[in-house]
Design an enzyme around this catalytic site. Sequence first.
Site, PDB file in Angstrom:
ATOM      1  CG  ASP A 165      -2.443  -0.729   1.074  1.00 60.00           C
ATOM      2  OD1 ASP A 165      -2.527  -0.796  -0.124  1.00 60.00           O
ATOM      3  OD2 ASP A 165      -2.816  -1.128   1.875  1.00 60.00           O
ATOM      4  NE  ARG A 218      -0.990   1.808   3.924  1.00 52.69           N
ATOM      5  CZ  ARG A 218      -1.256   3.015   3.636  1.00 52.69           C
ATOM      6  NH1 ARG A 218      -2.721   3.265   3.529  1.00 52.69           N
ATOM      7  NH2 ARG A 218      -0.651   3.887   2.759  1.00 52.69           N
ATOM      8  NE  ARG A 242      -8.002   2.219   7.921  1.00 50.50           N
ATOM      9  CZ  ARG A 242      -7.398   1.965   6.470  1.00 50.50           C
ATOM     10  NH1 ARG A 242      -6.339   2.638   6.508  1.00 50.50           N
ATOM     11  NH2 ARG A 242      -8.065   1.229   5.865  1.00 50.50           N
ATOM     12  CG  HIS A 269      -7.742   7.484   4.870  1.00 47.71           C
ATOM     13  ND1 HIS A 269      -7.118   6.634   4.070  1.00 47.71           N
ATOM     14  CD2 HIS A 269      -7.372   7.395   6.186  1.00 47.71           C
ATOM     15  CE1 HIS A 269      -6.364   6.045   4.691  1.00 47.71           C
ATOM     16  NE2 HIS A 269      -6.429   6.350   6.122  1.00 47.71           N
ATOM     17  CB  CYS A 287      -4.785   7.704  -1.874  1.00 46.91           C
ATOM     18  SG  CYS A 287      -6.808   7.563  -1.326  1.00 46.91           S
TER      19      CYS A 287
HETATM   20  N1  ARG Z   1      -5.135   0.293   1.200  1.00 42.99           N
HETATM   21  C1  ARG Z   1      -5.008   1.620   1.648  1.00 42.99           C
HETATM   22  C2  ARG Z   1      -5.292   1.535   3.110  1.00 42.99           C
HETATM   23  O1  ARG Z   1      -6.506   0.884   3.188  1.00 42.99           O
HETATM   24  C3  ARG Z   1      -5.663   2.507   0.886  1.00 42.99           C
HETATM   25  C4  ARG Z   1      -5.167   3.897   1.548  1.00 42.99           C
HETATM   26  C5  ARG Z   1      -5.840   5.357   0.396  1.00 42.99           C
HETATM   27  N2  ARG Z   1      -5.180   6.513   1.212  1.00 42.99           N
HETATM   28  C6  ARG Z   1      -5.975   7.548   1.315  1.00 42.99           C
HETATM   29  N3  ARG Z   1      -5.165   8.594   1.553  1.00 42.99           N
HETATM   30  N4  ARG Z   1      -7.190   7.442   1.504  1.00 42.99           N
HETATM   31  O2  ARG Z   1      -4.877   1.994   3.993  1.00 42.99           O
END
Ligand code: ARG
Length: 277
Positions: A71, A96, A147, A176, A270
Site C-alpha cells: 500500500d 502498513r 483510522r 479517510h 491517496c
Molecule cells: N489500502 C489502503 C488502506 O486501506 C488505501 C489507502 C488510501 N489512502 C488514502 N489517503 N485514502 O490503507
Amino acid sequence: MSYIERSPRNRTYLMCPPEHFTVEYAINPWMDTKIPVDGALALKQWESLRNTLTDLGHLVHVLDARPGLPDMVYSANGAFSVDGTVYGARFKYPQRADEAAAHQAFYSEKPDKWRFFAPEQVNEGEGDFAYLPAAHGGIVLAGYGFRTDPAAHAEAQEVLGRPVISLKLVDPAFYHLDTALAVLDDRHVTYYPDAFSPASQRVLAQLFPDALLADRSDAEAFGLNLVSDGRHVILNTEATAMGHKVRAAGYLPVHVNLSELKLGGGSVKCAVAELRA
Ligand code: ARG
C-alpha cells in the site's frame, strides 16, 4: 452566477510508484483479495498521474517503493506537513506500519528544510488531515472514526500550531477524510455531507458556507479523492459528474484513469502527498 477566476499555485508533491502494489489483505471495504490487480497497468496509470502533475508545472519527488509494503503507493498517508513542520504518521494496521519510517527518512535527510515530529498517536497523515492556508487564518481539518485516533488531532495541533477541526467520519466506505472531502483552493472545499456525523456536517456548513457539495455517487467514484492546484483539479476518470461540478465552480477538471489503485481503496489524492515547506 458570478464567475470566479481560479488561479493555480505551484506545488511540490511526494509520490511512490506502485512497484510492489497488490491487494493481499483487506483493511477497507474496497479491497477484495480475490480480485487480481494488473501491476503493469497500475504502474502505467501512476506514471500518467505523475506526468499530469509535472506537465502542469508542479515538482514531484519520488519515494522508493519497498517490497512487502503493497500500500506504499498511497503516499498521502505517510505524513502531514504545514509550513516546514512535518507531523509523521503512525498507521492503524500493522501491514502498513513500516511505511512511516520510509517517509520519516525522506524528511530527515533534509533537516534544514523540514522539522519532523514522530507521533505518539495513531494517524494516517494526509489521508485524514487537510490544510487550508487562507481559511480562518490557516486551519487544519482532521478526520476520525476509522483510522486516525482523535487524540492525534490534539497532538497535530500542538505540533503544527494551527487550529485543528475534528470531523467524525461515519460511513466505512469513506474511511479517510480524503475520500469524503477535498481542498479545492486555499479556502474552498468540496465534500460529501453524509460521510460525516450530523454534528460534523453542522461544523462544515458553518466554516464553509460556500463549499461545493458532492453526492454519494461522486464519493463512490472517488471524485472527492482529488488533487487541486487551485485551478486544475485532477480526478479519477470515473468521476465525470464531479468533473462537471468543479468546472461549474470555475476549476478545470483533468481526468486520469486510476482503475487499479481503486482496487486498494484509493485514487488520485491517496497517491499524492503535498509537501508544504
Ligand atoms: N489500502 C489502503 C488502506 O486501506 C488505501 C489507502 C488510501 N489512502 C488514502 N489517503 N485514502 O490503507
